[in-house]
Design a protein around this motif. Structure first.
Motif, PDB file in Angstrom:
ATOM      1  N   LEU A 136       3.210   3.985 -12.009  1.00 45.66           N
ATOM      2  CA  LEU A 136       2.158   4.356 -11.066  1.00 45.66           C
ATOM      3  C   LEU A 136       1.012   5.083 -11.747  1.00 45.66           C
ATOM      4  O   LEU A 136      -0.151   4.955 -11.332  1.00 45.66           O
ATOM      5  CB  LEU A 136       2.733   5.235  -9.956  1.00 45.66           C
ATOM      6  CG  LEU A 136       3.811   4.615  -9.072  1.00 45.66           C
ATOM      7  CD1 LEU A 136       4.217   5.590  -7.973  1.00 45.66           C
ATOM      8  CD2 LEU A 136       3.351   3.300  -8.483  1.00 45.66           C
ATOM      9  N   THR A 142      -3.352   3.589  -8.482  1.00 50.87           N
ATOM     10  CA  THR A 142      -2.012   3.903  -7.993  1.00 50.87           C
ATOM     11  C   THR A 142      -1.558   5.298  -8.397  1.00 50.87           C
ATOM     12  O   THR A 142      -0.374   5.620  -8.257  1.00 50.87           O
ATOM     13  CB  THR A 142      -1.005   2.859  -8.510  1.00 50.87           C
ATOM     14  OG1 THR A 142      -1.004   2.853  -9.948  1.00 50.87           O
ATOM     15  CG2 THR A 142      -1.352   1.468  -8.009  1.00 50.87           C
ATOM     16  N   LEU A 149       4.526   5.996  -0.430  1.00 50.02           N
ATOM     17  CA  LEU A 149       5.061   4.695  -0.805  1.00 50.02           C
ATOM     18  C   LEU A 149       6.576   4.715  -0.646  1.00 50.02           C
ATOM     19  O   LEU A 149       7.242   5.653  -1.067  1.00 50.02           O
ATOM     20  CB  LEU A 149       4.705   4.378  -2.263  1.00 50.02           C
ATOM     21  CG  LEU A 149       5.396   3.169  -2.900  1.00 50.02           C
ATOM     22  CD1 LEU A 149       4.915   1.882  -2.249  1.00 50.02           C
ATOM     23  CD2 LEU A 149       5.137   3.133  -4.404  1.00 50.02           C
ATOM     24  N   ARG A 166       8.317  -3.587  -1.519  1.00 48.30           N
ATOM     25  CA  ARG A 166       7.573  -2.483  -0.903  1.00 48.30           C
ATOM     26  C   ARG A 166       7.857  -2.495   0.590  1.00 48.30           C
ATOM     27  O   ARG A 166       7.716  -3.508   1.250  1.00 48.30           O
ATOM     28  CB  ARG A 166       6.083  -2.619  -1.206  1.00 48.30           C
ATOM     29  CG  ARG A 166       5.213  -1.534  -0.598  1.00 48.30           C
ATOM     30  CD  ARG A 166       3.830  -1.514  -1.260  1.00 48.30           C
ATOM     31  NE  ARG A 166       3.211  -2.835  -1.297  1.00 48.30           N
ATOM     32  CZ  ARG A 166       2.534  -3.367  -0.274  1.00 48.30           C
ATOM     33  NH1 ARG A 166       2.412  -2.708   0.862  1.00 48.30           N
ATOM     34  NH2 ARG A 166       1.990  -4.565  -0.384  1.00 48.30           N
ATOM     35  N   THR A 170       0.065   1.455   2.447  1.00 48.94           N
ATOM     36  CA  THR A 170      -0.689   2.702   2.324  1.00 48.94           C
ATOM     37  C   THR A 170      -1.895   2.707   3.243  1.00 48.94           C
ATOM     38  O   THR A 170      -2.583   3.711   3.351  1.00 48.94           O
ATOM     39  CB  THR A 170      -1.167   2.902   0.870  1.00 48.94           C
ATOM     40  OG1 THR A 170      -2.096   1.849   0.531  1.00 48.94           O
ATOM     41  CG2 THR A 170      -0.002   2.875  -0.103  1.00 48.94           C
ATOM     42  N   ARG A 175      -5.279  -0.963  -2.691  1.00 51.21           N
ATOM     43  CA  ARG A 175      -4.252  -0.119  -3.302  1.00 51.21           C
ATOM     44  C   ARG A 175      -2.890  -0.785  -3.197  1.00 51.21           C
ATOM     45  O   ARG A 175      -2.090  -0.732  -4.145  1.00 51.21           O
ATOM     46  CB  ARG A 175      -4.226   1.254  -2.637  1.00 51.21           C
ATOM     47  CG  ARG A 175      -3.081   2.160  -3.144  1.00 51.21           C
ATOM     48  CD  ARG A 175      -3.145   3.524  -2.498  1.00 51.21           C
ATOM     49  NE  ARG A 175      -4.212   4.320  -3.094  1.00 51.21           N
ATOM     50  CZ  ARG A 175      -4.821   5.319  -2.468  1.00 51.21           C
ATOM     51  NH1 ARG A 175      -4.504   5.596  -1.214  1.00 51.21           N
ATOM     52  NH2 ARG A 175      -5.763   6.008  -3.080  1.00 51.21           N
ATOM     53  N   ASP A 176      -2.600  -1.414  -2.051  1.00 52.78           N
ATOM     54  CA  ASP A 176      -1.319  -2.113  -1.898  1.00 52.78           C
ATOM     55  C   ASP A 176      -1.164  -3.201  -2.953  1.00 52.78           C
ATOM     56  O   ASP A 176      -0.088  -3.359  -3.552  1.00 52.78           O
ATOM     57  CB  ASP A 176      -1.212  -2.730  -0.506  1.00 52.78           C
ATOM     58  CG  ASP A 176      -0.972  -1.697   0.588  1.00 52.78           C
ATOM     59  OD1 ASP A 176      -0.672  -0.538   0.246  1.00 52.78           O
ATOM     60  OD2 ASP A 176      -1.095  -2.063   1.769  1.00 52.78           O
ATOM     61  N   LEU A 179      -0.461  -1.564  -6.212  1.00 55.50           N
ATOM     62  CA  LEU A 179       0.915  -1.068  -6.230  1.00 55.50           C
ATOM     63  C   LEU A 179       1.902  -2.193  -6.501  1.00 55.50           C
ATOM     64  O   LEU A 179       2.849  -2.027  -7.275  1.00 55.50           O
ATOM     65  CB  LEU A 179       1.248  -0.392  -4.902  1.00 55.50           C
ATOM     66  CG  LEU A 179       0.701   1.025  -4.710  1.00 55.50           C
ATOM     67  CD1 LEU A 179       0.882   1.472  -3.264  1.00 55.50           C
ATOM     68  CD2 LEU A 179       1.384   1.999  -5.657  1.00 55.50           C
ATOM     69  N   ASP A 180       1.682  -3.348  -5.872  1.00 54.54           N
ATOM     70  CA  ASP A 180       2.577  -4.482  -6.111  1.00 54.54           C
ATOM     71  C   ASP A 180       2.570  -4.869  -7.585  1.00 54.54           C
ATOM     72  O   ASP A 180       3.622  -5.197  -8.163  1.00 54.54           O
ATOM     73  CB  ASP A 180       2.160  -5.674  -5.252  1.00 54.54           C
ATOM     74  CG  ASP A 180       2.467  -5.463  -3.780  1.00 54.54           C
ATOM     75  OD1 ASP A 180       3.325  -4.610  -3.459  1.00 54.54           O
ATOM     76  OD2 ASP A 180       1.840  -6.145  -2.936  1.00 54.54           O
ATOM     77  N   ILE A 183       4.434  -2.059  -9.505  1.00 56.98           N
ATOM     78  CA  ILE A 183       5.875  -2.123  -9.257  1.00 56.98           C
ATOM     79  C   ILE A 183       6.519  -3.242 -10.071  1.00 56.98           C
ATOM     80  O   ILE A 183       7.641  -3.096 -10.575  1.00 56.98           O
ATOM     81  CB  ILE A 183       6.139  -2.321  -7.752  1.00 56.98           C
ATOM     82  CG1 ILE A 183       5.729  -1.070  -6.972  1.00 56.98           C
ATOM     83  CG2 ILE A 183       7.605  -2.658  -7.489  1.00 56.98           C
ATOM     84  CD1 ILE A 183       5.661  -1.283  -5.478  1.00 56.98           C
TER      85      ILE A 183
END
Length: 227
Positions: A136, A142, A149, A166, A170, A175-176, A179-180, A183
């Protein structure tokens, strides 16, 4: 162990820094059938009250001895989730597990796993925490501290994350997406304990001030491509 194995342990890992990661093992439904998601908006509060709010939101009666639930505080639970995943988050850090999860009723019971197994799990959760932090903190989009999260991770024998999911949003599509991508790059680097039940649920909580928190020294975030 199959991905939807029942819980055998749960932990809250208290980090060295301000980044709060909550680890819990996911629960399985008794029927094995897919559940419809329910919208939750349960703030952090004593576990007994959180379980009451869970019951009100889902219509599922929660049967539990009040004594093991006393003294535990459930984390906040927001977003659309299947009931068994939502309950696994609320139970994180307690000594309660679901012994029977039916369509209309769930029975919770206290558990007392072997101390050696608990110590191995706790050490491994610290490894997972570091891996999540590095992933992150490697991208400015992130950086933890300004969003919440929740995700589930499956870790293979080599320490690689073989699957990740997930569990919420958010509220920011860019941002999602970031994040993916972050991750997908998580690698624990060490093998999980042989008896560790999976998946591992991870909650990254925002800081009270909304500032960036929890990034290890020396980890420099990459800038977003459009900046």
């Amino acid at each position: 162990m199959p991905p939807d194995a029942p819980v055998v342990a749960s932990w809250i890992v208290r980090p060295r820094r301000a980044l709060a990661l909550v680890f819990a093992l996911s629960l399985a439904t008794g029927s094995g059938q897919a559940e419809e998601s329910v919208s939750f908006d349960i703030p952090s509060q004593p576990l007994a009250k959180a379980l009451h709010a869970f019951s009100a939101a889902t219509g599922i009666e929660v049967l539990v001895d009040a004594r093991p639930a006393a003294g535990h505080r459930a984390p906040d639970l927001k977003g659309s989730l299947p009931p068994h995943e939502a309950l696994s988050i609320l139970l994180a850090g307690s000594n309660l597990v679901a012994r029977d999860f039916g369509r209309d009723t769930v029975i919770l019971a206290a558990m007392s796993p072997a101390p050696t197994s608990l110590m191995e799990d706790q050490r491994y959760f610290a490894d997972v925490q570091r891996a999540v932090e590095h992933a992150l903190c490697a991208d400015e989009r992130t950086l933890p501290g300004r969003y919440r999260l929740a995700l589930k991770l499956w870790v293979g024998p080599s320490g690689e994350v073989t699957r990740a999911k997930r569990l919420d949003t958010t509220g920011d599509r860019a941002r999602d997406d970031a994040l993916d991508a972050a991750i997908s790059r998580i690698s624990v680097g060490t093998s999980p304990p042989p008896l560790l039940a999976q998946p591992i649920a991870v909650i990254v909580s925002p800081s009270y001030t909304g500032t960036i928190t929890g990034c290890p020294a020396g980890v420099l975030p990459r800038r977003a491509a459009n900046r």
